[in-house]
Design a protein around this motif. Structure first.
Motif: not given
Length: 273
Positions: A144-152, A156-161, A167-171
């Motif tokens: 988790i620390e290697t990524g961008i924290a969201l805590n959201a 399904s809409e969030l996962l798709i986006n 987009t910055p988070l897709h990779d």
């Protein structure tokens, strides 16, 4: 009559005591597994071994140093292991004694499964690559620390986006923790198994890799073919249909034996509908 005069009860009490201690140790290992705490535990083990050897060999200065490290180490443990200790207390608070209504928890897990199935089906039809890992008992704090924290909240809409191309988070991978999207764009360890098909890409290797070191469940949507795969316990299940994936997630995340009759009826009704 004193308790000691009943040897069978005395032995039974000792057995229960040992089993409870081992259960606590097991739970502690599962909490810190997959986190930096594992390396720290290895360091503490080395200090203990050196302390024993120095005592045996008569190395008094080294023994004194190791003794000081152990005497004051409990303070360092509290500071260093603070995230893991907090997670352990949170898990204790979510236990049966302090838990909320079981039906509500089952409903949240059911909604999590629905959101994941809906998102992966949408992305599979459009060949949008995705990598989603669901934390279970084994901690995934290091990843988790290697990524961008969201805590959201998980939708399904969030996962798709998140996985929309360019987009910055897709990779990278999304890690789901306690029915929340904890982080995105996370790096997962790649499997080094020589038995992986050469036609599989980095996402599948990462999904297998994380399943080899944790008990997480990871879903992969292929960008090339749009096929859906699932990994668990080092096994790769490929080309899953929406219904099969939903059944597997339900079986792993929400065991039928623990589901209330109303929740199970609702799931079956939605599946058939």
């Amino acid at each position: 009559m004193p308790f000691g005069e009943f040897p069978i009860l005395h032995y039974l009490g000792n057995i229960i005591d040992i089993l409870l201690v081992w259960f606590v140790i097991y739970k502690l290992i599962m909490v810190v597994r997959g986190t930096k705490a594992v390396q720290l535990l290895k360091g503490i083990t080395v200090i203990v071994i050196v302390n024993i050897l120095s005592s045996f060999l008569g190395l008094h200065t080294l023994q004194w140093l190791m003794g000081q490290a152990l005497d004051w180490g409990f303070i360092a443990v509290i500071v260093i292991f603070q995230p893991e200790l907090r997670r352990a207390l949170e898990q204790l608070g979510r236990g049966k004694i302090f838990s909320r209504n079981t039906v509500n928890e089952e409903e949240e897990q059911f909604q999590q499964i629905e959101a994941i199935v809906k998102a992966t089906s949408y992305m599979a039809k459009r060949r949008i690559g995705a990598l989603i890992s669901i934390e279970r008992d084994t901690g995934m704090g290091d990843y988790i620390e290697t990524g961008i924290a969201l805590n959201a909240n998980l939708t399904s809409e969030l996962l798709i986006n998140i996985f929309i191309p360019n987009t910055p988070l897709h990779d990278g991978a999304v890690i789901i923790q306690r029915q929340q999207v904890s982080a995105a764009a996370c790096y997962l360890p790649l499997s080094e198994s020589p038995f992986i098909s050469k036609e599989l890409g980095t996402r599948h290797r990462a999904a297998l890799g994380i399943s080899e070191v944790t008990d997480s469940i990871t879903i992969v949507v292929s960008e090339e073919t749009g096929s859906i795969s699932l990994t668990k316990n080092g096994d790769l299940h490929r080309d899953l249909s929406q219904d099969v994936m939903k059944e597997m997630l339900t079986r792993e995340l929400l065991s039928t034996s623990k589901m209330s009759s109303s929740t199970l009826w609702t799931w079956r009704g939605k599946k058939n509908g």
